[in-house]
Scaffold this motif. Structure first.
Motif, PDB file in Angstrom:
ATOM      1  N   ARG A   1      -1.209  13.968  57.304  1.00 14.40           N
ATOM      2  CA  ARG A   1      -0.309  14.025  56.163  1.00 14.40           C
ATOM      3  C   ARG A   1       0.737  15.104  56.386  1.00 14.40           C
ATOM      4  O   ARG A   1       0.427  16.212  56.821  1.00 14.40           O
ATOM      5  N   THR A   2       1.972  14.780  56.084  1.00 13.49           N
ATOM      6  CA  THR A   2       3.069  15.737  56.211  1.00 13.49           C
ATOM      7  C   THR A   2       3.934  15.690  54.956  1.00 13.49           C
ATOM      8  O   THR A   2       3.838  14.776  54.148  1.00 13.49           O
ATOM      9  N   ASP A   3       4.771  16.681  54.833  1.00 10.09           N
ATOM     10  CA  ASP A   3       5.748  16.719  53.752  1.00 10.09           C
ATOM     11  C   ASP A   3       7.074  17.177  54.346  1.00 10.09           C
ATOM     12  O   ASP A   3       7.103  17.843  55.378  1.00 10.09           O
ATOM     13  N   THR A   4       8.179  16.811  53.697  1.00 10.05           N
ATOM     14  CA  THR A   4       9.506  17.144  54.201  1.00 10.05           C
ATOM     15  C   THR A   4      10.334  17.767  53.090  1.00 10.05           C
ATOM     16  O   THR A   4      10.403  17.234  51.981  1.00 10.05           O
ATOM     17  N   LEU A   5      10.944  18.906  53.401  1.00 10.82           N
ATOM     18  CA  LEU A   5      11.829  19.592  52.467  1.00 10.82           C
ATOM     19  C   LEU A   5      13.239  19.508  53.019  1.00 10.82           C
ATOM     20  O   LEU A   5      13.541  20.068  54.073  1.00 10.82           O
ATOM     21  N   LYS A   6      14.126  18.771  52.317  1.00 10.72           N
ATOM     22  CA  LYS A   6      15.484  18.525  52.806  1.00 10.72           C
ATOM     23  C   LYS A   6      16.489  19.339  52.013  1.00 10.72           C
ATOM     24  O   LYS A   6      16.370  19.510  50.801  1.00 10.72           O
ATOM     25  N   GLU A   7      17.512  19.795  52.724  1.00 11.99           N
ATOM     26  CA  GLU A   7      18.626  20.463  52.079  1.00 11.99           C
ATOM     27  C   GLU A   7      19.551  19.407  51.456  1.00 11.99           C
ATOM     28  O   GLU A   7      19.570  18.250  51.881  1.00 11.99           O
TER      29      GLU A   7
END
Length: 336
Positions: free
Chosen positions: A8-14
């Motif tokens: 499981r991963t998560d992504t934080l985008k600008e």
């Protein structure tokens, strides 16, 4: 062979990063983090500006040096941002050597490591591992990822970061009967037997195929240095930069490393604080388009700097330097 398990991963985008335009790059990064459990987080930068960070879920807290600065998710990109600045400065130092741009930087100790590299000018990726044995898998995964971005997204050629996995680990016997050109520095002990043992190690490990230069330093002073730059088969590599100039440049690089090491140590300590009594960094790789420069520490006050000029042999050359460093560490200098 079974397909790799995905975590499981998560992504934080600008806010400026739009999947409509850049979704393929994001997807490739998410895929690599998901399939490589050794990667704690991966950050992508455009012209020095953070675009997004993919991170493993769950994961242990970062060093208090980071978490005290604010939101933990947003802080995941901080080690990579610092590595990016270091890589920019080191790239400037290496450029006059005429071996191309710095495309891969690895800095590691016994507790983890950082990887930084460019997919093309202005596009930089950084990865972090917080596992003691996680650097090799992270390195392989990031080399694979940056190559996929270059070839699949930008239609650019593979630059072989980390070397050619299909290259043969052979060593060509140099035609020079004297072997490597070896000198001793101010930190060398005035003992003929000790010098001959070092000279013998350089003759065994330094060659025209992979590890073509190696210098041994103690307390930042030169003990022994040797290379095969005078070998006739390496002549075409010195058309633009002479043998003498290159020898001087690598000695200058060893002296300038002290300042760069402070910043690299600060970046690495955010995720992998050094063990007490050990050097804060065990290994540094500066992989350029034509070969690489390596620094391996044998103790807190001693290190070897090695060089290859053949991009295909980058992995084999570092293995050779590791062997040389181990052998040098086994020689006890004579007492003054």
């Amino acid at each position: 062979m079974a397909a790799p398990a995905h975590r499981r991963t998560d992504t934080l985008k600008e806010s400026h990063w739009a999947d409509r335009r850049h979704g393929r790059i994001t997807a490739l990064c998410e895929e690599e983090v998901a399939r490589t459990p050794q990667i704690r987080s991966l950050s992508h930068y455009s012209n020095g500006i953070l675009d997004f960070t993919v991170f493993r879920v769950p994961r242990a807290p970062l060093s208090s040096l980071v978490t005290e600065l604010g939101d933990e998710d947003e802080s995941e990109a901080l080690p990579g941002s610092r590595l990016l600045l270091c890589a920019q400065d080191l790239g400037t130092v290496l450029r006059p050597l005429g071996t191309g741009e710095l495309m891969r930087t690895v800095v590691a100790n016994t507790r983890g490591g950082l990887w930084g590299g460019r997919a093309r000018p202005g596009e930089f990726l950084a990865a972090v591992t917080d596992l003691p044995d996680g650097v090799p898998a992270m390195d392989a995964a990031m080399n694979r990822l940056v190559t996929r971005i270059r070839t699949e997204v930008h239609s650019l050629p593979d630059e072989l970061p980390g070397g050619d996995p299909d290259a043969k680990a052979y060593r060509r016997i140099t035609a020079e009967p004297a072997g490597p050109h070896v000198d001793f520095g101010t930190a060398a002990e005035p003992d003929i037997a000790y010098e001959e043992r070092l000279r013998g190690l350089w003759r065994t490990h330094v060659n025209t195929t992979d590890l073509q230069y190696a210098g041994y330093y103690r307390d930042w002073a030169l003990v022994c240095v040797g290379d095969v730059f005078d070998a006739h088969e390496l002549g075409p590599r010195f058309i633009d930069v002479s043998v003498r100039t290159r020898r001087t440049a690598y000695r200058d690089l060893s002296r300038s490393l002290r300042g760069h090491l402070v910043r690299l140590t600060d970046a690495l300590a955010l995720v992998a604080p050094p063990e007490a009594g050990r050097a804060p960094v065990d290994r540094l790789v500066l992989d350029v388009q034509e070969g690489a420069v390596y620094v391996h520490w044998t103790s807190a006050g001693a290190f070897l700097l090695g060089v290859t000029l053949d991009q295909r042999q980058v992995d084999h050359a570092e293995r050779g330097l590791q062997q040389l460093a181990h052998a040098v560490g086994g020689i006890i200098p004579p007492q003054r």
